[in-house]
Design an enzyme around this catalytic site. Sequence first.
Site, PDB file in Angstrom:
ATOM      1  CD  GLU A 189       9.717  -3.108  -4.393  1.00  0.00           C
ATOM      2  OE1 GLU A 189      10.872  -3.539  -4.229  1.00  0.00           O
ATOM      3  OE2 GLU A 189       8.766  -3.803  -4.813  1.00  0.00           O
ATOM      4  CB  CYS A 198      -2.986  -4.254  -3.959  1.00  0.00           C
ATOM      5  SG  CYS A 198      -2.780  -2.546  -3.419  1.00  0.00           S
ATOM      6  CD  GLU A 213      -2.021  -0.452  -9.057  1.00  0.00           C
ATOM      7  OE1 GLU A 213      -0.881  -0.202  -8.601  1.00  0.00           O
ATOM      8  OE2 GLU A 213      -2.519  -1.591  -9.064  1.00  0.00           O
ATOM      9  CB  CYS A 241      -4.286   0.313  -5.702  1.00  0.00           C
ATOM     10  SG  CYS A 241      -2.564   0.654  -5.292  1.00  0.00           S
ATOM     11  CB  CYS A 289       0.764   0.312  -5.526  1.00  0.00           C
ATOM     12  SG  CYS A 289       0.721  -1.057  -4.376  1.00  0.00           S
ATOM     13  CG  ASN A 347       6.485  -1.056  -8.374  1.00  0.00           C
ATOM     14  OD1 ASN A 347       6.792  -0.801  -9.521  1.00  0.00           O
ATOM     15  ND2 ASN A 347       6.810  -2.181  -7.781  1.00  0.00           N
TER      16      ASN A 347
HETATM   17  N1  THU Z   1       2.416  -3.389  -6.608  1.00  0.00           N
HETATM   18  C1  THU Z   1       1.899  -2.388  -7.376  1.00  0.00           C
HETATM   19  O1  THU Z   1       2.623  -1.465  -7.782  1.00  0.00           O
HETATM   20  N2  THU Z   1       0.577  -2.438  -7.677  1.00  0.00           N
HETATM   21  C2  THU Z   1      -0.285  -3.409  -7.264  1.00  0.00           C
HETATM   22  O2  THU Z   1      -1.474  -3.327  -7.528  1.00  0.00           O
HETATM   23  C3  THU Z   1       0.219  -4.560  -6.517  1.00  0.00           C
HETATM   24  C4  THU Z   1       1.631  -4.498  -6.091  1.00  0.00           C
HETATM   25  C5  THU Z   1       3.838  -3.348  -6.266  1.00  0.00           C
HETATM   26  C6  THU Z   1       4.124  -3.103  -4.804  1.00  0.00           C
HETATM   27  C7  THU Z   1       5.473  -3.736  -4.636  1.00  0.00           C
HETATM   28  O3  THU Z   1       6.481  -2.782  -4.948  1.00  0.00           O
HETATM   29  C8  THU Z   1       5.517  -4.839  -5.677  1.00  0.00           C
HETATM   30  O4  THU Z   1       4.450  -4.578  -6.570  1.00  0.00           O
HETATM   31  C9  THU Z   1       5.359  -6.233  -5.102  1.00  0.00           C
HETATM   32  O5  THU Z   1       4.259  -6.312  -4.266  1.00  0.00           O
END
Ligand code: THU
Length: 143
Positions: free
Chosen positions: A56, A101, A67, A104, A65, A54
């Site tokens: 940000e 999520c 995935e 994804c 994310c 991920n």
């Molecule tokens: N996140 C992922 O990388 N994958 C997921 O399936 C759920 C959330 C990340 C997004 C964000 O940077 C952090 O986790 C918190 O939500």
Amino acid sequence: MSEYSHLAPLSKQQRSQLVQAAQSVANRAYAPYSHFQVGAAVLTETGQIFGGCNVENASYGLAICAERAAIFAAIAQEGGANFQIRAIAVVHANRLPLSPCGACRQVIAEFGPDAEVIFSTAEGEISVSMTELLPHSFRLDPL
Ligand code: THU
């Protein structure tokens, strides 16, 4: 037929190799806002592994994310979108429970409708099929 047949589930060794790949990329995640570092590893039906983490942004909604980052890396590096996801592993850097999520799930379904999805729960790692994870995924073609 490739070594990774669509019909056979991953072996224990293949599964732990994929989780290991996801774990190592999780440590590269850029998550200064949520402090929630995630790594994903995609195994294609030809046996290649692609990682993603991920990333940000100060403008929070721009986060991607792990995935989707892994899937997009596979597309960019394996010669386009002409591939199928055999399996995808998703882990938190410190192995907190985490399930992919909804956004994804929809993206995984596009390239791996039969994919095996491996992630951590409070009870340990589980492996579920994409159809279990996202029944009735969105499609443009008539059902
Ligand atoms: N996140 C992922 O990388 N994958 C997921 O399936 C759920 C959330 C990340 C997004 C964000 O940077 C952090 O986790 C918190 O939500």
